[in-house]
Design an enzyme around this catalytic site. Structure first.
Site, PDB file in Angstrom:
ATOM      1  N   TYR A   1       0.847  -1.204   0.000  1.00  0.00           N
ATOM      2  CA  TYR A   1       0.000   0.000   0.000  1.00  0.00           C
ATOM      3  C   TYR A   1       0.881   1.251   0.000  1.00  0.00           C
ATOM      4  CZ  TYR A   1      -5.041  -0.375   0.189  1.00  0.00           C
ATOM      5  OH  TYR A   1      -6.345  -0.506  -0.164  1.00  0.00           O
TER       6      TYR A   1
ATOM      7  N   GLU B   1      -0.437   4.900  -0.334  1.00  0.00           N
ATOM      8  CA  GLU B   1      -1.206   6.147  -0.511  1.00  0.00           C
ATOM      9  C   GLU B   1      -0.301   7.366  -0.318  1.00  0.00           C
ATOM     10  OE1 GLU B   1      -4.638   5.875   1.992  1.00  0.00           O
ATOM     11  OE2 GLU B   1      -5.602   4.446   0.648  1.00  0.00           O
TER      12      GLU B   1
ATOM     13  N   ASP C   1      -6.774  14.232 -24.809  1.00  0.00           N
ATOM     14  CA  ASP C   1      -6.896  12.822 -24.426  1.00  0.00           C
ATOM     15  C   ASP C   1      -6.243  12.009 -25.544  1.00  0.00           C
ATOM     16  OD1 ASP C   1      -7.611  10.219 -23.926  1.00  0.00           O
ATOM     17  OD2 ASP C   1      -9.638  10.703 -23.268  1.00  0.00           O
TER      18      ASP C   1
ATOM     19  N   THR D   1      -4.270   6.639 -21.481  1.00  0.00           N
ATOM     20  CA  THR D   1      -4.121   5.294 -20.941  1.00  0.00           C
ATOM     21  C   THR D   1      -2.742   4.810 -21.376  1.00  0.00           C
ATOM     22  OG1 THR D   1      -5.243   4.422 -22.890  1.00  0.00           O
ATOM     23  CG2 THR D   1      -6.569   4.669 -20.897  1.00  0.00           C
TER      24      THR D   1
ATOM     25  N   LYS E   1      -2.728   1.065 -24.868  1.00  0.00           N
ATOM     26  CA  LYS E   1      -3.161   0.996 -26.268  1.00  0.00           C
ATOM     27  C   LYS E   1      -1.906   1.017 -27.152  1.00  0.00           C
ATOM     28  CE  LYS E   1      -7.757   2.818 -25.274  1.00  0.00           C
ATOM     29  NZ  LYS E   1      -7.874   3.621 -24.063  1.00  0.00           N
TER      30      LYS E   1
ATOM     31  N   ARG F   1      -2.513  -2.129 -18.360  1.00  0.00           N
ATOM     32  CA  ARG F   1      -3.753  -1.360 -18.263  1.00  0.00           C
ATOM     33  C   ARG F   1      -3.595  -0.353 -17.135  1.00  0.00           C
ATOM     34  NH1 ARG F   1      -7.489  -3.835 -21.581  1.00  0.00           N
ATOM     35  NH2 ARG F   1      -8.906  -2.172 -21.026  1.00  0.00           N
TER      36      ARG F   1
HETATM   37  N1  DSN Z   1     -12.615   1.410 -24.577  1.00  0.00           N
HETATM   38  C1  DSN Z   1     -11.667   2.263 -25.237  1.00  0.00           C
HETATM   39  C2  DSN Z   1     -11.659   2.042 -26.714  1.00  0.00           C
HETATM   40  O1  DSN Z   1     -11.875   0.919 -27.111  1.00  0.00           O
HETATM   41  O2  DSN Z   1     -11.425   2.959 -27.478  1.00  0.00           O
HETATM   42  C3  DSN Z   1     -11.872   3.680 -24.891  1.00  0.00           C
HETATM   43  O3  DSN Z   1     -11.927   3.821 -23.517  1.00  0.00           O
END
Ligand code: DSN
Length: 424
Positions: A58, A60, A204, A230, A233, A239
């Site tokens: 942990y 925090e 974003d 994120t 991707k 993730r």
């Molecule tokens: N779920 C993602 C996507 O597939 O683009 C976006 O959050």
């Protein structure tokens, strides 16, 4: 692949039922052509970092200011991830704790807005994201969401329309970026509008972070006040998510993530993010990012030559949005037939869709995963041919073609093994 009980002996012994499911998923990811543009294959190193004893801790707070003792190593792990993010994206400040993209975006609202304030973002069915102020999301119910889209004739964002909307609605926050935007985002253009109306600009870049890191898409730095992404991707990490910003916003962003929105960070994810950022800083990753775009362009050209209707006419990045209205097949029917054929895509709304989001007119495809396997541009004609054959078969209920394509897909996938899925 080596058998699961060799790779994960403790898991296979302790929980054979669950181990069998993971083994089946490994097989599925190895054997299928994964074209969902928000997915990828992480490296074995990222996979290993995300499954370590860092899980047990942990933490925090932030490095040097924690609410728990025993942070001798964790502080260094998090600092390493932060330093690598700052260097890779050229930003003043990075927060690597957001659990994923939606919590990261929610933290931005908490940092800059009061409930009821106005946010301007791209509408979900036009290619935006739920968290850019769309009605069913907390961001569109606790805040006043005003939405821009794309032009009907070009399928592209029209910055004059965005400016008119911004001047009329005076948003405090403007989001650019999205989940089904096949074209380059004009970050400088959005920044000019944000400045004109005194709004905070959030880029974003979840979908295109890896392309930006690899130099295959322009960077939102220094145009955007905050960059949200994120990490799983095109960036090819675990993730997770990151928020990056100018120094003047660092305190507000950090306080919004913790203690505003989250508890303890997921340290195993932070470690895997650090590994992915190190990988993304290499020349090889730059080559990967450019190849993702080259593959998407080639696939777009092959699909267009076969009469497919591509939203905006093609792509500048990793994804293609296909309107199947002219093929007389709903997106969901096509996506399910493609899945049976081992070509994994998602059904998706297209701009000005006349069908419902759960049964829309399009499919969305992308090249990050196949490029991670090393599949070259020269194979895109075959991929387009499979999509064509299966979409046609889906209309006529021709399951024999679907089965044939599945075998062809498997043969190609066997020739290009995926990272993180070791061969025998
Ligand atoms: N779920 C993602 C996507 O597939 O683009 C976006 O959050």
């Amino acid at each position: 692949m080596t058998a699961l009980h060799d790779r994960h002996p403790a898991l296979a012994a302790a929980d054979p039922e669950l181990a069998a499911l993971i083994g089946a998923e490994e097989r599925l990811q190895a054997d299928t052509l994964r074209l969902i543009p928000s997915e990828n294959y992480v490296s074995q190193a990222v996979l290993e970092a995300s499954g370590t004893v860092l899980q047990n801790k942990y933490s925090e707070g932030y490095a040097g200011k924690r609410y728990y003792e025993g942070q001798q190593n964790i502080d260094q792990v998090e600092s390493l991830a932060i330093d690598r993010a700052k260097a890779l994206f050229g930003v003043d400040h990075a927060n690597v704790q957001p659990y994923s993209g939606s919590p990261a975006n929610l933290a931005v609202y908490l940092a800059f807005l009061q409930p009821g304030d106005t946010v301007l973002g791209m509408s979900l069915p036009m290619g935006g994201h739920l968290t850019h102020g769309w009605g069913v999301s907390a961001t569109g119910t606790w805040f006043r969401g005003v939405q821009y889209g794309v032009r009907r004739d070009t399928g592209r964002i029209d910055l004059d329309e965005v400016r008119d909307l911004a001047l009329a609605e005076r948003p405090k926050l403007i989001f650019c970026g999205g989940t089904a935007v096949p074209r380059v985002i004009d970050f400088a253009g959005f920044a000019e509008i944000a400045r004109e109306v005194g709004a905070v600009l959030v880029a974003d870049i979840a979908h295109i972070a890896g392309l930006i890191a690899g130099g295959a898409h322009p960077s939102p730095v220094p145009h955007a006040d905050v960059v949200s992404t994120t990490t799983h991707k095109t960036l090819r990490g675990p993730r997770g998510a990151m928020l990056m910003c100018r120094q003047e916003h660092a305190r507000a962003v950090d306080r919004a993530v913790f203690p505003g929105l989250q508890g303890g960070p997921h340290n195993q994810t932070t470690a895997a993010i650090a590994v992915a950022l190190r990988e993304a800083a290499t020349p090889e990753f730059g080559g990967y990012a450019h190849q993702v775009v080259a593959n998407a362009r080639a696939l777009g050209e092959q699909l267009a030559a076969r009469g497919f209707d591509l939203v905006s006419g093609g792509t500048d990045n990793h994804l293609l949005l296909i309107d199947l209205t002219g093929r007389d097949v709903p997106g969901k029917v096509a996506a399910k037939a493609l899945d049976r054929a081992g070509v994994v895509v998602n059904y998706n709304t297209v701009p000005y869709d006349t069908r419902k989001p759960f049964d829309p007119s399009g499919i969305r495809i992308g090249t990050p995963s196949l490029t991670s396997r090393g599949v070259p541009e020269s194979e895109m004609a075959t991929v387009a041919e499979w999509i064509d054959r299966v979409v046609t078969a889906a209309r006529g209920g021709d399951e024999e073609t679907v089965v044939k394509v599945r075998a062809e897909v498997k043969a190609l996938m066997d020739a290009y093994p995926a990272p993180g899925l070791p061969l025998v």
